[in-house]
Write an enzyme that holds these catalytic residues in place. Sequence first.
Site, PDB file in Angstrom:
ATOM      1  N   THR A   1       0.881  -1.164   0.000  1.00 21.83           N
ATOM      2  CA  THR A   1       0.000   0.000   0.000  1.00 21.83           C
ATOM      3  C   THR A   1       0.922   1.219   0.000  1.00 21.83           C
ATOM      4  OG1 THR A   1      -0.028   0.088   2.412  1.00 21.83           O
ATOM      5  CG2 THR A   1      -1.806  -1.112   1.382  1.00 21.83           C
ATOM      6  N   THR A   2       0.548   2.399  -0.301  1.00 20.84           N
ATOM      7  CA  THR A   2      -0.719   3.022  -0.622  1.00 20.84           C
ATOM      8  C   THR A   2      -0.565   3.673  -1.999  1.00 20.84           C
ATOM      9  OG1 THR A   2      -1.134   3.494   1.729  1.00 20.84           O
ATOM     10  CG2 THR A   2      -2.316   4.849   0.123  1.00 20.84           C
TER      11      THR A   2
END
Length: 312
Positions: A85-86
Amino acid sequence: MGSYFDGSQPGPFGGDPRASGRGQGASGGTPSGFLGLQTSSFTDFVASHSPGLLPGRVMPAAPADPDPRAPGSGFQAIRDLPHATTIVAAICDGGVVLAGDRRATAGNMIAKRDVEKVFRSDEFSGMGYAGTGSVGIEFVRLFQVELEHYEKMEGRSLSLEGKANRLAFMVRGNLGAAMQGLVVVPLFVGYDEDSAQGRIFSYDVAGGPCEEHRYYSIGSGSPFAQAALKKLYADGMSAANAVLACVQALYDAADDDSATGGPDLPRRIFPIVATITADGYRRLSDAEAGDVAGHVVRERMDRPDGPAARLR
């Protein structure tokens, strides 16, 4: 090419996906065997011959072996695979910006500090992914081949909506593995040559595509990144300002989410940032990304919470 919602293209919102791009052989008949499937979809072709090669298709080693996806099979190692992520995206004047942090985590451990999560799909599109890293890389590579295969078979490239729909069909094919923990969620962006603007498409684990407007984020740090973009984003902002806003958003995500990595100045590890405009896909060099990240870090020395939004 029409919208994927009007049934003119294959995929979860179109007609029968089994009929997408398939035709007869050169002799006019229907050949059998390996050449029996003439399709513009490379994913369909692989699924018909070697489905175990597709992302998330975990197959037993032998017919007598238990399915590793079955409950109680001891396939707990899935939870320990590196996850990424992100990802953030923002529409800018004449295109779209896509950026991602570099951290991958395995449980509460940092598995890797310099993961790449943002990739070129073709000349006018790109994608980032959040979720299981190994499956995400397979998705990226398969989607790149999918678009190239279609262009070679049909003699033209898909529309941006057609590309988004093809990716949705692939994500839906991973649903079984996602239910067992091998979750991958992409964020697809591109420059629409018909409307001369950038567009953003998000997905759920079942493959449903949804067009997002202005900006969007996925991954565990997405609530914090989107909160930052909500205050920093402005319609019609330049590509340079959109890049800065995305890096600021990733910094805020890293500030509150342990699975998101911020700029690592000592190791020279910076977010991967790409712009997609009428000139095509362009990834910022490490030096350019470092300059933006360094600017953000210097500003945070004086204002740790980031730029303040004006009330009036």
